[in-house]
Design a protein around this motif. Structure first.
Motif, mmCIF file in Angstrom:
data_model
loop_
_atom_site.group_PDB
_atom_site.id
_atom_site.type_symbol
_atom_site.label_atom_id
_atom_site.label_comp_id
_atom_site.label_asym_id
_atom_site.label_seq_id
_atom_site.Cartn_x
_atom_site.Cartn_y
_atom_site.Cartn_z
ATOM 1 N N PRO A 4 -22.701 9.332 23.704
ATOM 2 C CA PRO A 4 -21.880 10.158 24.604
ATOM 3 C C PRO A 4 -21.390 9.340 25.791
ATOM 4 O O PRO A 4 -22.155 8.575 26.404
ATOM 5 N N ALA A 5 -20.120 9.512 26.110
ATOM 6 C CA ALA A 5 -19.528 8.719 27.201
ATOM 7 C C ALA A 5 -20.247 8.961 28.520
ATOM 8 O O ALA A 5 -20.448 8.025 29.311
ATOM 9 N N LEU A 6 -20.660 10.219 28.776
ATOM 10 C CA LEU A 6 -21.340 10.532 30.030
ATOM 11 C C LEU A 6 -22.662 9.782 30.135
ATOM 12 O O LEU A 6 -22.969 9.182 31.182
ATOM 13 N N LEU A 7 -23.442 9.776 29.067
ATOM 14 C CA LEU A 7 -24.710 9.041 29.089
ATOM 15 C C LEU A 7 -24.474 7.558 29.285
ATOM 16 O O LEU A 7 -25.206 6.883 30.021
ATOM 17 N N GLN A 8 -23.451 7.030 28.616
ATOM 18 C CA GLN A 8 -23.176 5.601 28.730
ATOM 19 C C GLN A 8 -22.806 5.220 30.155
ATOM 20 O O GLN A 8 -23.259 4.204 30.686
ATOM 21 N N ARG A 9 -21.985 6.069 30.802
ATOM 22 C CA ARG A 9 -21.604 5.773 32.190
ATOM 23 C C ARG A 9 -22.816 5.796 33.105
ATOM 24 O O ARG A 9 -22.944 4.943 34.009
ATOM 25 N N LEU A 10 -23.712 6.739 32.909
ATOM 26 C CA LEU A 10 -24.907 6.808 33.751
ATOM 27 C C LEU A 10 -25.801 5.594 33.540
ATOM 28 O O LEU A 10 -26.318 5.012 34.505
ATOM 29 N N VAL A 11 -25.987 5.202 32.297
ATOM 30 C CA VAL A 11 -26.822 4.033 32.009
ATOM 31 C C VAL A 11 -26.181 2.774 32.586
ATOM 32 O O VAL A 11 -26.866 1.915 33.149
ATOM 33 N N ASP A 12 -24.861 2.654 32.461
ATOM 34 C CA ASP A 12 -24.164 1.479 33.012
ATOM 35 C C ASP A 12 -24.341 1.383 34.524
ATOM 36 O O ASP A 12 -24.328 0.278 35.084
ATOM 37 N N ARG A 13 -24.532 2.525 35.185
ATOM 38 C CA ARG A 13 -24.734 2.540 36.638
ATOM 39 C C ARG A 13 -26.221 2.431 37.014
ATOM 40 O O ARG A 13 -26.572 2.537 38.177
ATOM 41 N N GLY A 14 -27.060 2.238 36.023
ATOM 42 C CA GLY A 14 -28.489 2.104 36.289
ATOM 43 C C GLY A 14 -29.206 3.411 36.523
ATOM 44 O O GLY A 14 -30.362 3.427 36.963
ATOM 45 N N ARG A 15 -28.568 4.520 36.216
ATOM 46 C CA ARG A 15 -29.190 5.833 36.388
ATOM 47 C C ARG A 15 -29.885 6.211 35.068
ATOM 48 O O ARG A 15 -29.300 6.880 34.219
ATOM 49 N N LEU A 16 -31.103 5.764 34.931
ATOM 50 C CA LEU A 16 -31.824 5.883 33.662
ATOM 51 C C LEU A 16 -32.742 7.089 33.614
ATOM 52 O O LEU A 16 -33.408 7.314 32.606
ATOM 53 N N GLY A 17 -32.787 7.854 34.691
ATOM 54 C CA GLY A 17 -33.702 8.984 34.743
ATOM 55 C C GLY A 17 -34.804 8.741 35.743
ATOM 56 O O GLY A 17 -34.624 8.000 36.729
ATOM 57 N N GLU A 18 -35.960 9.330 35.495
ATOM 58 C CA GLU A 18 -37.049 9.280 36.464
ATOM 59 C C GLU A 18 -37.504 7.863 36.765
ATOM 60 O O GLU A 18 -37.867 7.536 37.889
ATOM 61 N N LYS A 19 -37.503 6.989 35.751
ATOM 62 C CA LYS A 19 -38.012 5.623 35.976
ATOM 63 C C LYS A 19 -37.123 4.807 36.927
ATOM 64 O O LYS A 19 -37.585 3.836 37.525
ATOM 65 N N SER A 20 -35.854 5.195 37.080
ATOM 66 C CA SER A 20 -34.980 4.492 38.013
ATOM 67 C C SER A 20 -34.737 5.299 39.280
ATOM 68 O O SER A 20 -34.053 4.836 40.191
ATOM 69 N N GLY A 21 -35.285 6.511 39.318
ATOM 70 C CA GLY A 21 -35.144 7.352 40.500
ATOM 71 C C GLY A 21 -33.982 8.313 40.444
ATOM 72 O O GLY A 21 -33.843 9.173 41.327
#
Length: 634
Positions: free
Chosen positions: A118-135
């Motif tokens: 999904p494009a939305l997930l990819q954009r978040l991961v590319d920005r380092g927003r990985l979920g709880e482990k990245s804050g």
């Protein structure tokens, strides 16, 4: 998690598979399903697809993250983490690896398309927003200027964060009001079918159901293993095919076809043959679809299923809050089934009626149920309403009714064994302590937590704690050391993180035990009842006296409370509550080593409880717990 997926290869010796299955089930207490050697096996394959379908439906219908989670959590029979809180816990980058694993190995074009990143997930991961482990992921926790924590939510249209908002709609409210997963899901789909929330729920759910149906005999031999994998691996209340039956399989298929969806041929053929759904129950036996016929579901030899016994007409007596069920060998089980299994007048009445019935006709009694939790405590709302109205006679009557019901349970001249599981808090613990033995599920959160709502245990909990301390000290032994430990456990509202840790908290007796398997706890409790009966059971003496620490012991505890208050570790109200607790546990204003009756300690419990109910700060704690489900420290 309970799930273990065993994946035999083409050359695996069936005896080896069975041996490993036995080890996992009987030694580790796991739930085993047999999976075929396919990408991501059973639970992760369906669970991941479901998350992708939810993400797609959220963007299609323009829902917020909070709205999507409100609709795909408990309202759909799934954990509170729902979809996007779950994704934050798993890690968005991890999910993308799982997505890739299916897409790269699938031979089905439609499935490969469904598992596109999904494009939305990819954009978040590319920005380092990985979920709880990245804050940060779909949610993030931030510190406000005043130092308090605040949860923010992703606005997926802008990728900016904003304060978290409560999701609300007629659809969500209808699901909250419904009782039971089947009723909740039906309410989601039918309360207001034209509402975007209902359309979202239907779209995300139907895609998951159709996907699971298309994988029958691909990822597992039959639907039973698929449903169990989702219940045990993702904590769904109902697996995909159980959900299909819950909403009405025939009506669902008709709607899917009307909307142009391709329904697997086997589903259409099965329903066309006159079958109403994928499961069927006949008395205590349950069947499910398997290879074109109904297959009887296996029940482990050490497993007692109360729902099946009730379906077979084994209910002896009952009311809206509890039922007494014949579980064989002249043993009955008292099952709570009130809302959240909270103890109210109906459960207490069932305890009294059950005690009378067991005295007349049975060898012993098991206390157990198959709810999400054993018991979350007493009916706090009723207590708060009476306290706010100043109806102190009514409050005292509630306390006395509770205390006397627990005493009747303890005085029953037949053995009683409790088998708690998951959340067993406050009044739930007080219902277990009168039993002769406790058989814990491995996953049991056990604790007297009344101080969290500004109160102390008053259903016999303090009295039983004082008795435990005296029993451990023995005649003439050091009572204070044992009392200190129990006082700290109760005052701090500590809860075990497992059945095994309940022993470290000090709320157990030498004969108590932990069941190897959660599903085997009721059968183990029944065996314990029969063992006590064969040994010539005699109930505890009604004239028993309890040695207490008295005023000197109270001084020791008061000193500790004072130190905590001076150090800023507790509030003034915490100190007030702890002082009341110390007064009861040490037996009030009596000489050190005095022996007192159970009735005397119950009087102290009741007096302290009533006085705390009248405190405005306690009532504030009670209101906060009812509104948020979390304790308030004021």
């Amino acid at each position: 998690m309970k799930l273990v997926e065993l994946v035999p290869g083409p050359d695996t010796d069936p005896a080896a598979t069975q041996r490993l299955r036995d080890v996992c089930e009987r030694r580790l207490g796991k739930g085993v399903v047999i999976a075929r050697d396919t990408p991501n096996f059973i639970a992760n394959r369906i669970g991941t697809f479901g998350m992708l379908a939810t993400l797609e439906a959220m963007t299609a219908f323009g829902l917020t993250v909070e709205e999507a989670d409100a609709l795909t959590g408990p309202a759909m029979g799934r954990p509170k983490t729902a979809t996007f809180r779950m994704l934050d816990l798993v890690g968005l980058d991890t999910l993308l690896h799982v997505v890739d694993n299916v897409r790269e190995r699938s031979e089905d074009e439609a499935e490969r398309a469904a598992f596109t990143r999904p494009a939305l997930l990819q954009r978040l991961v590319d920005r380092g927003r990985l979920g709880e482990k990245s804050g940060a992921g779909f949610y993030r926790k931030r510190k406000r200027a005043d130092g308090a924590s605040e949860i923010e939510t992703l606005d997926w249209t802008t990728l900016e964060y904003r304060p978290k908002r409560e999701a609300a709609s007629p659809v969500i409210e209808a699901a909250k009001s419904a009782k039971g997963t089947a009723a909740k899901v039906k309410a989601l789909l039918s309360a207001d079918p034209g509402h975007p929330h209902a359309k979202f729920a239907w779209t995300s759910l139907k895609r998951t159901l159709l996907y699971a149906a298309g994988l029958v005999e691909v990822i597992a031999d039959d639907i039973g293993d698929i449903d169990r994998a989702m219940r045990w691996g993702f904590n769904w209340e109902l697996g995909p095919f159980e959900l299909w039956d819950a909403i009405g399989a025939e009506a669902a298929v008709k709607r899917m076809k009307a909307e142009g969806d391709a329904v697997p041929a086997w589903v259409t053929e099965w329903l066309a043959a006159g079958h109403a759904g994928f499961y069927r129950e006949e008395g205590a036996v349950r069947y499910h679809f398997s290879h074109g016929r109904y297959k009887e579901e296996e029940v482990q030899p050490d497993e007692i299923r109360l729902d099946r016994l009730k379906a077979a007409g084994k209910t002896v007596l009952g009311n809206a809050g509890a039922s007494l069920i014949d579980i064989g060998d002249e043993v009955v089980c008292l099952e709570f089934h009130s809302r959240n299994n909270a103890i109210g007048s109906d459960i207490l009445a069932a305890i009294r009626d059950g005690v009378a019935e067991v005295e007349r006709n049975w060898r012993g009694l098991v206390l157990a149920n198959e709810g999400r939790n054993f018991c979350v405590g007493a009916n706090l709302m009723l207590l708060l309403m009476e306290a706010q109205s100043g109806e102190w006679d009514e409050v005292e009557e509630i306390i006395r009714y509770f205390q006397n019901s627990m005493l009747r349970l303890k005085r029953l001249d037949r053995p009683v064994v409790a088998a708690p599981h998951r959340m067993t808090l406050g009044g739930g613990v007080e219902a277990c302590l009168p039993a002769d033995r406790i058989v814990f599920s491995p996953e049991t959160y056990f604790g007297l937590v009344e101080t969290g709502v500004g109160l102390i245990p008053a259903g016999g909990g303090c009295k039983e704690a004082a008795a435990l301390a005296a029993a451990r000290a023995g005649e003439g032994g050091d009572l204070q050391t044992h009392l200190n430990a129990l006082f700290e456990t109760i005052a701090m509202a500590r809860t075990s993180t497992s059945g095994h840790e309940a022993f470290r908290l000090g709320l157990t007796r030498p004969g108590d035990a932990v069941a190897v398997r959660h599903d085997g706890r009721i059968a183990e409790a029944k065996r314990a009842v029969l063992e006590l009966d064969r040994a010539g059971y005699e109930p505890p003496s009604a004239d028993a006296r309890i040695r207490v620490a008295g005023r000197d012991g109270r001084a020791v505890l008061d000193t500790a409370v004072h130190s905590m208050r001076l150090g800023g570790y507790i509030s003034s109200h915490d100190a007030l509550i702890a002082g009341k607790l110390a007064h009861v546990l040490t037996g009030g204003d009596v000489a050190p080593g005095a022996e007192v009756s159970e009735a005397y300690l119950l009087d102290l419990e009741c007096e302290a409880f009533l006085s705390l109910c009248g405190e405005p700060l306690t009532q504030e704690r009670m209101r906060h717990m009812l509104a948020t489900g979390k304790p308030l420290r004021n």
